[in-house]
Design a protein around this motif. Sequence first.
Motif, PDB file in Angstrom:
ATOM      1  N   UNK A   1       0.863  -1.184   0.000  1.00  0.00           N
ATOM      2  CA  UNK A   1       0.000   0.000   0.000  1.00  0.00           C
ATOM      3  C   UNK A   1       0.900   1.235   0.000  1.00  0.00           C
ATOM      4  N   UNK A   2       1.610   1.443  -1.111  1.00  0.00           N
ATOM      5  CA  UNK A   2       2.546   2.565  -1.154  1.00  0.00           C
ATOM      6  C   UNK A   2       2.561   3.211  -2.533  1.00  0.00           C
ATOM      7  N   UNK A   3       2.716   4.524  -2.542  1.00  0.00           N
ATOM      8  CA  UNK A   3       2.859   5.239  -3.814  1.00  0.00           C
ATOM      9  C   UNK A   3       4.317   5.308  -4.239  1.00  0.00           C
ATOM     10  N   UNK A   4       5.215   4.634  -3.506  1.00  0.00           N
ATOM     11  CA  UNK A   4       6.602   4.541  -3.934  1.00  0.00           C
ATOM     12  C   UNK A   4       7.576   5.081  -2.909  1.00  0.00           C
TER      13      UNK A   4
ATOM     14  N   UNK B   1      -2.313   0.693  -3.298  1.00  0.00           N
ATOM     15  CA  UNK B   1      -1.406   1.084  -4.373  1.00  0.00           C
ATOM     16  C   UNK B   1      -0.093   0.323  -4.269  1.00  0.00           C
ATOM     17  N   UNK B   2       0.506   0.072  -5.415  1.00  0.00           N
ATOM     18  CA  UNK B   2       1.863  -0.487  -5.465  1.00  0.00           C
ATOM     19  C   UNK B   2       2.542   0.186  -6.654  1.00  0.00           C
ATOM     20  N   UNK B   3       3.112   1.371  -6.382  1.00  0.00           N
ATOM     21  CA  UNK B   3       3.595   2.235  -7.450  1.00  0.00           C
ATOM     22  C   UNK B   3       5.119   2.330  -7.459  1.00  0.00           C
ATOM     23  N   UNK B   4       5.655   2.520  -8.656  1.00  0.00           N
ATOM     24  CA  UNK B   4       7.064   2.818  -8.831  1.00  0.00           C
ATOM     25  C   UNK B   4       7.972   1.774  -8.201  1.00  0.00           C
TER      26      UNK B   4
END
Length: 540
Positions: A377-380, A417-420
């Motif tokens: 659960x991270x935007x990066x 989220x699972x970004x970058x």
Amino acid sequence: MANIESRLSAGSEAFQANRAGMLALLERIRAFEQRAASLSAASRERFEKRGQLLPRDRLALLLDPGAPFIELSSLAGLGLDNPDLDKSVPGGGLIAGIGFVSGLRCMISASDSGINAGALQPKGLDKQLRVQEIALENKLPYVQLVESAGANLMTYKVEDFVRGGNLFRNLALLSAAGLPVVTVTHGSSTAGGAYQTGLSDYIIMVRGRSRAFLAGPPLLMAATGEVATEEELGGAVMHTSVSGLGDYLAEDDRDALRIAREILGKIDWHRDQPAAAPRSYKPPRFDAEELLGVMPMDHKRPVDMKEVIARIADDSDFLEFGENYGGATVCGHVKIEGWPLGIITNNGPIDPAGATKATHFIQACCQSRTPILYLNNTTGFMVGRSHEEAGIIKHGSKMIQAVSNATVPQITIYCGASFGAGNYGMCGRGFHPRFCFSWPNAKTAVMGGEQAARTMAIVTEAAMKRKGGQADADQLEALQKGIVERFDRQMSVFVTSAHVLDDGVIDPRNTRAVLANVLAICREGDARTPQAMQFGVARP
């Protein structure tokens, strides 16, 4: 004891909105799965006239009644056979999962021959390769229920033909690794697909139905002029009495499945493993139903992932590691049905302190042989001058090093989220977690759509200025709108799971049960020492 005190308000407007959104996504996923099942079941009359069982009925008879079964990659290929999702049929032409047969936990792969005669559909190859990989890594016996028209020649791609060789290589590797490959050939297993049968350790063929040959009657006549019937070329009686390809001759599908269960029941698979005594544990203090309302549908809204942990951990007991350092990265110890588990999750982007803490925690888990669960659960990773000066690249690289080289089972669940590069640091699919599942609301992308659009707008404006011009406002707006739409379209589970970028989408309420099962699979696999050989078992 460090029991989590939940602050979740199940009666709040936000909770109810989250719950409604999650239920809507689950309903959509179940509708896609049911479409595949219904289309296959529509062939029932044809199957019954031939004296055959439908693929899902075969699977039900093979499995131990009441034992858990984890279906894998049920959305594989969604939207790839037909861009209209309302007409697309997921599954890749294959039903696959982990379940119990005669008390043995096995990987099971069944051709969905009720759909296009069992021909592999888009992403069916990737799905089959993935389940073979899971079987190899977790030392599971491999059971195949084969009835397939093979590759779909209408969608033939040379790269799929070449990559398809991995299917047969993996069967040979499974056998050589001491993992029994048991195959019931219910119908066709022809051309290159004949090796799917041939590369098995135990082969059961069905009288009057099984077909295994490298060239069928039409191709044989075209190539050599020879005339032969399918039964003469590759029928069950011929193969079990003349060629020696088949080991057991069954009278029908039910008899074949009985024989398969009997074979697995006769294998002394648990000879080196004393039965583990059940461990005492207390269930979570909070209702799993509340997991429906924890995650917002908008990934930009904050969420406390400890609310998720509270609803999956034994007694909601969580011993947090480094609570006051790098607080947006949450690490700690829990138990699932009495078995220790390390958890890493995110309440925001990963900063240098968070990356350093996670690296330390991963290494400590490896030292104590504690499996690790990543709740994505991270935007990066954090960006900006201060973070660059603090060594975000250096510390992020250490975290990725630790994830890549961890010596314990790692399990990933995409919860938000699972970004970058955050996807990499949190053991995304590219880092080969033992199992990787998604919640229905999960989003996976190199970055958020709006962020990507704004980045490209800034780059475009700068390029125009360098050329002495001025960017057109309408063109920039159209550019940004197109980028947002493209990113938003690709980041949902309806795309990522279709491309087999996870092992399936699970209902959040089933998270604890899924974890208990896959952790048991990992423990058993790591403790098992199969009788490995230089080569797989060869046919007589």
